[in-house]
Each structure stands twice: as C-alpha cells, then as structure tokens.
Design a protein around this motif. Sequence first.
Motif, short mmCIF file in Angstrom:
data_model
loop_
_atom_site.label_atom_id
_atom_site.label_comp_id
_atom_site.label_asym_id
_atom_site.label_seq_id
_atom_site.Cartn_x
_atom_site.Cartn_y
_atom_site.Cartn_z
N MET A 1 0.84 -1.18 0.00
CA MET A 1 0.00 0.00 0.00
C MET A 1 0.90 1.25 0.00
SD MET A 1 -2.86 0.86 2.80
CE MET A 1 -4.21 1.88 2.42
N ARG A 2 0.65 2.14 -0.94
CA ARG A 2 1.45 3.37 -1.04
C ARG A 2 0.90 4.44 -0.11
NH1 ARG A 2 1.97 4.90 -7.21
NH2 ARG A 2 2.30 6.86 -6.14
N LYS A 3 1.83 5.27 0.36
CA LYS A 3 1.40 6.41 1.17
C LYS A 3 0.65 7.39 0.30
CE LYS A 3 4.99 6.55 4.66
NZ LYS A 3 6.04 7.39 5.27
N LYS A 4 -0.30 8.06 0.91
CA LYS A 4 -1.03 9.09 0.18
C LYS A 4 -0.11 10.27 -0.11
CE LYS A 4 -5.64 8.32 2.02
NZ LYS A 4 -6.76 8.92 2.75
N GLU A 5 -0.34 10.92 -1.20
CA GLU A 5 0.40 12.13 -1.54
C GLU A 5 0.02 13.24 -0.56
OE1 GLU A 5 3.09 14.44 -3.56
OE2 GLU A 5 2.68 12.32 -3.89
N VAL A 6 1.02 13.98 -0.12
CA VAL A 6 0.77 15.09 0.80
C VAL A 6 0.08 16.21 0.02
CG1 VAL A 6 1.85 16.78 2.32
CG2 VAL A 6 2.78 14.47 2.18
N PRO A 7 -1.00 16.78 0.56
CA PRO A 7 -1.71 17.85 -0.14
C PRO A 7 -0.81 19.07 -0.40
CG PRO A 7 -2.98 17.07 1.74
CD PRO A 7 -1.63 16.43 1.83
N GLU A 8 -1.08 19.77 -1.47
CA GLU A 8 -0.30 20.95 -1.85
C GLU A 8 -0.33 22.00 -0.74
OE1 GLU A 8 2.26 23.19 -4.10
OE2 GLU A 8 1.62 21.13 -4.45
N SER A 9 -1.44 22.13 -0.04
CA SER A 9 -1.55 23.12 1.03
C SER A 9 -0.52 22.87 2.14
CB SER A 9 -2.96 23.15 1.61
OG SER A 9 -3.31 21.88 2.10
N VAL A 10 -0.21 21.62 2.41
CA VAL A 10 0.78 21.27 3.42
C VAL A 10 2.16 21.74 2.98
CG1 VAL A 10 1.93 19.34 4.61
CG2 VAL A 10 -0.55 19.32 4.29
N LYS A 11 2.44 21.57 1.69
CA LYS A 11 3.73 22.02 1.14
C LYS A 11 3.84 23.54 1.18
CE LYS A 11 4.04 17.96 -1.78
NZ LYS A 11 4.03 17.44 -3.14
N ILE A 12 2.73 24.24 0.93
CA ILE A 12 2.73 25.70 0.97
C ILE A 12 3.02 26.18 2.38
CG2 ILE A 12 1.21 27.74 0.81
CD1 ILE A 12 -0.15 26.27 -1.58
N VAL A 13 2.37 25.59 3.38
CA VAL A 13 2.60 25.98 4.77
C VAL A 13 4.06 25.74 5.15
CG1 VAL A 13 2.02 25.50 7.18
CG2 VAL A 13 0.20 25.67 5.49
N GLY A 14 4.58 24.58 4.79
CA GLY A 14 5.97 24.26 5.10
C GLY A 14 6.93 25.24 4.46
N ASN A 15 6.69 25.57 3.21
CA ASN A 15 7.54 26.53 2.51
C ASN A 15 7.45 27.90 3.17
OD1 ASN A 15 9.28 27.24 0.22
ND2 ASN A 15 7.55 28.52 -0.38
N ASN A 16 6.26 28.31 3.56
CA ASN A 16 6.10 29.61 4.22
C ASN A 16 6.81 29.66 5.56
OD1 ASN A 16 4.64 30.62 2.09
ND2 ASN A 16 2.66 30.23 3.01
N ILE A 17 6.76 28.58 6.32
CA ILE A 17 7.49 28.52 7.59
C ILE A 17 8.98 28.69 7.32
CG2 ILE A 17 8.20 27.00 9.49
CD1 ILE A 17 5.35 25.74 9.29
N MET A 46 8.41 21.68 7.61
CA MET A 46 9.00 22.67 6.70
C MET A 46 9.21 22.09 5.30
SD MET A 46 11.74 24.34 9.36
CE MET A 46 12.68 25.19 8.08
N LEU A 47 9.51 20.81 5.23
CA LEU A 47 9.71 20.15 3.94
C LEU A 47 8.39 19.73 3.30
CD1 LEU A 47 12.79 17.93 4.84
CD2 LEU A 47 12.77 19.94 3.33
N GLY A 48 7.28 19.93 4.01
CA GLY A 48 5.97 19.55 3.48
C GLY A 48 5.79 18.05 3.42
N LYS A 49 6.47 17.33 4.30
CA LYS A 49 6.40 15.87 4.30
C LYS A 49 5.45 15.31 5.34
CE LYS A 49 10.87 15.00 2.30
NZ LYS A 49 12.01 14.11 2.27
#
Length: 75
Positions: A1-17, A46-49
């Motif tokens: 079973m593959r992990k779900k892709e992290v939503p784009e919003s999570v990556k945006i928050v991480g990048n902003n931090i 921070m890495l959106g992971k």
Amino acid sequence: MRKKEVPESVKIVGNNINEIIKEKKLKVRHVASDSDLDIEALRRYMLGKQIMGIDKVIRISKALGVEISELFQKT
C-alpha cells in the motif's frame, strides 16, 4: 500500500514557515523549542512531508511572531 500524496496546502505551509525563518534570520532549533516541537518534526513540516494539526500551526505561528493566515498564503 502506497502512502497518500501530501496535499499541496501542506507544502505551501511548510515553505512559508521556511521562508519566514529565513527572512527573520531565526534558528530552526529555537523555533522548534519555542513551539514545543521536536526539531525533526518541525523540519518534516518545513519540507511539506508531514501534515500538522491546528495546535501545531498555532504554536509555530506564535513562535514565528506571525498571524496564522501568513502561513497559508500562496506565494
């Protein structure tokens, strides 16, 4: 079973931090400590992971001295 892709919003928050830390010339370890987080957990955010709960978003925004909305703004 593959992990779900992290939503784009999570990556945006991480990048902003990450960007706010750089702009304010803060140390990641100090932000982690002020947020009552493990430094590795903060780095994953921070890495959106990793998806963070609202309580962690609030603590990070306080440690950064910014409004929560700044963490969600798309740049």
